[in-house]
Scaffold this active site. Structure first.
Site, PDB file in Angstrom:
ATOM      1  N   PHE A 368      -2.094  -5.623 -48.801  1.00 31.17           N
ATOM      2  CA  PHE A 368      -1.317  -6.549 -47.980  1.00 31.17           C
ATOM      3  C   PHE A 368      -1.574  -6.347 -46.499  1.00 31.17           C
ATOM      4  O   PHE A 368      -1.351  -7.243 -45.692  1.00 31.17           O
ATOM      5  CB  PHE A 368       0.176  -6.347 -48.253  1.00 31.17           C
ATOM      6  CG  PHE A 368       0.605  -4.922 -48.109  1.00 31.17           C
ATOM      7  CD1 PHE A 368       0.888  -4.383 -46.875  1.00 31.17           C
ATOM      8  CD2 PHE A 368       0.703  -4.111 -49.214  1.00 31.17           C
ATOM      9  CE1 PHE A 368       1.264  -3.060 -46.727  1.00 31.17           C
ATOM     10  CE2 PHE A 368       1.093  -2.785 -49.087  1.00 31.17           C
ATOM     11  CZ  PHE A 368       1.366  -2.261 -47.847  1.00 31.17           C
ATOM     12  N   GLY A 369      -1.969  -5.150 -46.074  1.00 28.40           N
ATOM     13  CA  GLY A 369      -2.117  -4.850 -44.661  1.00 28.40           C
ATOM     14  C   GLY A 369      -1.651  -3.439 -44.354  1.00 28.40           C
ATOM     15  O   GLY A 369      -1.847  -2.526 -45.151  1.00 28.40           O
ATOM     16  N   MET A 370      -1.006  -3.262 -43.207  1.00 27.15           N
ATOM     17  CA  MET A 370      -0.599  -1.937 -42.733  1.00 27.15           C
ATOM     18  C   MET A 370       0.926  -1.776 -42.783  1.00 27.15           C
ATOM     19  O   MET A 370       1.669  -2.751 -42.692  1.00 27.15           O
ATOM     20  CB  MET A 370      -1.056  -1.726 -41.290  1.00 27.15           C
ATOM     21  CG  MET A 370      -2.521  -2.042 -41.061  1.00 27.15           C
ATOM     22  SD  MET A 370      -3.616  -0.849 -41.878  1.00 27.15           S
ATOM     23  CE  MET A 370      -5.200  -1.380 -41.214  1.00 27.15           C
ATOM     24  N   VAL A 371       1.360  -0.517 -42.873  1.00 29.10           N
ATOM     25  CA  VAL A 371       2.775  -0.176 -42.761  1.00 29.10           C
ATOM     26  C   VAL A 371       2.921   0.829 -41.626  1.00 29.10           C
ATOM     27  O   VAL A 371       2.210   1.834 -41.590  1.00 29.10           O
ATOM     28  CB  VAL A 371       3.328   0.421 -44.070  1.00 29.10           C
ATOM     29  CG1 VAL A 371       4.794   0.817 -43.878  1.00 29.10           C
ATOM     30  CG2 VAL A 371       3.216  -0.571 -45.209  1.00 29.10           C
ATOM     31  N   ASP A 482       5.075  -4.833 -61.184  1.00 27.36           N
ATOM     32  CA  ASP A 482       4.136  -3.914 -60.531  1.00 27.36           C
ATOM     33  C   ASP A 482       4.802  -2.571 -60.267  1.00 27.36           C
ATOM     34  O   ASP A 482       4.702  -2.013 -59.179  1.00 27.36           O
ATOM     35  CB  ASP A 482       3.629  -4.516 -59.220  1.00 27.36           C
ATOM     36  CG  ASP A 482       2.340  -3.842 -58.742  1.00 27.36           C
ATOM     37  OD1 ASP A 482       1.676  -3.181 -59.565  1.00 27.36           O
ATOM     38  OD2 ASP A 482       2.002  -3.974 -57.547  1.00 27.36           O
TER      39      ASP A 482
END
Length: 576
Positions: A368-371, A482
């Site tokens: 999804f991207g970064m945290v 999930d």
């Protein structure tokens, strides 16, 4: 002295429920001369009674021992727990007031509360009891899953009244102080506790003091709603009274004209100044003069109103043009919009919180991207999930996650703090979990030594409770799809919280299974019928949970898919 009345209904959190609460809610009432404790016997009829020296009695004694110990060791002086198996199980909640002197005093108060509860309500399976410094609840019903805010409350009414001439100003001063103290409690993310002091121009009552508190594990939104509902009883139930309060399961407030709490007030309001009533316009004699004057006023006011409306229409149109992506993203139903609008955060706020998404603030990276880790202006620590431009997670998944998490409230589900949809950004903000995700500890040779068998059992039980809430106890029947170690987050005390609802599906009331052509999730955790045929149900999550349990017990990661015969994964090793 009025005898207590039983509450009439369980509050269901929904838009407009404040009106229902005001109409149907009947609290238990205590008079001025009734000292604590204030017990409530069997608030959820029929709770039933147990027999002496039974398994119920033994489990209450075990619960008393564990809660008394746990509440004193908790930084927030708050503990919940359960003892026994159905049908002899008991659930408990213990909370000490935020100004209690120390852990020892808290422990002593809760121990006394257990004895007092059984003396005041002998052989009851469902009891609440309130003392000055603590409160206790135990029941054979799992009330810990409720997010019904107040439900059963105890009302303390001080019979002494202020003078008739000062009553209106006094009530206004009380309302101002109690609401300000409640705001302080909502903003205290660690304890949900606040005290306040306000000056009042009255010789007999020169100052007013207030206290408010929520259960520390409740979110700011739940705390705000809970306090708002009980404080809403001030005008009707406490008019002109020099003191009073309402004590509930999840929140309480109290005010007096003398300092009843320890320490300096956390909030100090200036001297209350009553606003004079608006003066009435002079009466004009003569119909013609009045008519002319009215015409002049309309001639001035009407064009002004028209201009304001025109400006408002233009501003609204511009606002709509600036937010096409946000409008496409947000849900269409009024309930969902109300949920989401209350969670909107400014991008500028998140840039400051994360040092403009500095790499040093990065907690992890996924499809999804970064945290990133961040800190809001109120000192609340957050985890900022920033959807990347090349992310595999689309608008549909993000919208699903946003709507679901905003509606779900359970201690074993991650709490959504806010969302940002400005400047083509798609950002979800969650509560920060100091111990990160389960996989970062469980599959690390050194870190997994932190997970003794007690912690592992605690994690397994917490995940099970979260799943039970999703499948059976929430207002929506949800299949996560999930469930895996990286989607289980751990707080400071290793309490697990299920996260990442991007692939979750909502089932209808009687629906038991569904089929999808798009297989999404993580191989190794997928049930065979889902991985091969796209068939999923609550059983799919149970299969994933079983894999998780094996991983937690063995400390070994499961791997592999279902389309080869050469895989040597954890499931095959266990079954051979």
């Amino acid at each position: 002295m009025a005898k207590p009345h039983r509450p009439l209904f369980t509050y269901l959190a929904a838009v407009g429920a404040t009106f229902l609460f005001a109409v149907l809610y009947v609290p238990l009432t205590a008079a001025e001369d009734e000292p604590p404790p204030w017990p409530i016997c069997g608030p959820y009829p029929p709770s039933g009674n147990y027999t002496p020296n039974s398994t119920y009695q033994a489990n209450i004694n075990l619960l008393a021992a564990s809660l008394t110990k746990n509440v004193s060791s908790s930084p927030a002086l708050y503990a919940t727990g359960s003892v026994g198996d159905v049908p002899y199980i008991f659930y408990g909640q213990a909370l000490c007031r935020g100004d209690v002197a120390n852990a020892s005093a808290c422990e002593s108060c809760i121990a006394t509360a257990f004895l007092g509860a059984q003396q005041a309500c002998p052989l009851y399976k469902d009891v609440m009891i309130f003392y000055d410094l603590c409160q206790l609840r135990f029941s054979n019903r799992n009330f810990l899953l409720d997010d019904d805010y107040t439900v059963t409350t105890y009302m303390l009414q001080r019979s002494q009244l202020v003078g008739a001439s000062a009553a209106a100003a006094f009530d206004a001063a009380v309302g101002l102080l109690v609401n300000a103290t409640a705001d302080h409690s909502v903003g205290d993310s660690s304890r949900r506790f606040g005290t306040g002091e306000e000056g009042f121009n009255d010789r007999r009552n020169p100052k007013i003091y207030a206290l408010s508190q929520c259960a520390p594990d409740k979110t700011a939104d739940v705390c705000r709603t809970c306090l708002g509902m009980i404080i809403g009883q001030l005008p009707e139930s406490f008019r002109g009274r020099t003191g009073g309060g309402i004590f509930g399961v999840w929140c309480n407030f109290r005010y007096e004209v003398y300092p009843f709490f320890s320490g300096r007030p956390l909030l100090q309001l200036p001297q209350f100044v009553e606003r004079p009533p608006a003066s009435s316009p002079p009466v004009t004699r003569g119909g013609e003069k009045t008519k002319n004057r009215t015409g002049k006023v309309l001639a001035i006011v009407m064009p002004t109103i028209a201009a304001i409306l025109a400006i408002a229409v233009v501003c609204f149109s511009c606002w709509r043009r600036r937010r096409p992506e946000a409008d496409a993203f947000l849900p269409s139903t009024s309930d969902d919009i109300q949920h989401i609008d209350s969670l909107l955060l400014d991008l500028a706020t998140l840039r400051v919180a994360t040092d403009d998404f500095d790499e040093r603030k990065m907690l992890g990276k996924g499809g999804f991207g970064m945290v990133y880790k961040g800190v809001l202006p109120d000192s609340q620590e957050i985890a900022v999930k920033r959807l990347g431009q090349t992310s595999r997670q689309g608008i549909g998944e993000l919208k699903s996650e946003l709507v679901l998490v905003a509606k779900l409230h359970h201690k074993n589900l991650v709490r959504l703090v806010g969302v940002c949809l400005e400047e083509h950004e798609k950002i979800l903000v969650y509560e920060y979990m100091p111990n990160r995700s389960l996989d970062t500890i469980l599959f690390n040779f050194e870190k997994k030594k932190e997970l003794d068998w007690g912690k592992r059992l605690k994690i397994i039980n917490g995940i099970a409770r979260g799943l039970q809430y999703l499948h059976e106890d929430s207002q929506l029947k949800i299949v996560h799809r999930d469930l895996k170690a990286s989607n289980i987050l751990l707080d400071l005390d290793y309490n697990p919280k299920i996260s990442d609802f991007g692939l979750a599906k909502i089932f209808g009331g009687d629906q038991s299974e569904d089929v999808t052509r798009r297989i999404a999730g993580t191989y190794g955790y997928m049930a065979p019928e889902y991985a091969m045929r796209g068939q999923y149900s609550t059983k799919s999550d149970v299969f994933s949970f079983g894999v998780l349990v094996l991983e937690i017990v063995t400390g070994r990661r499961n791997s592999g898919s279902y389309n080869t015969e050469q895989d040597v994964d954890l499931l095959n090793l266990v079954s051979t």
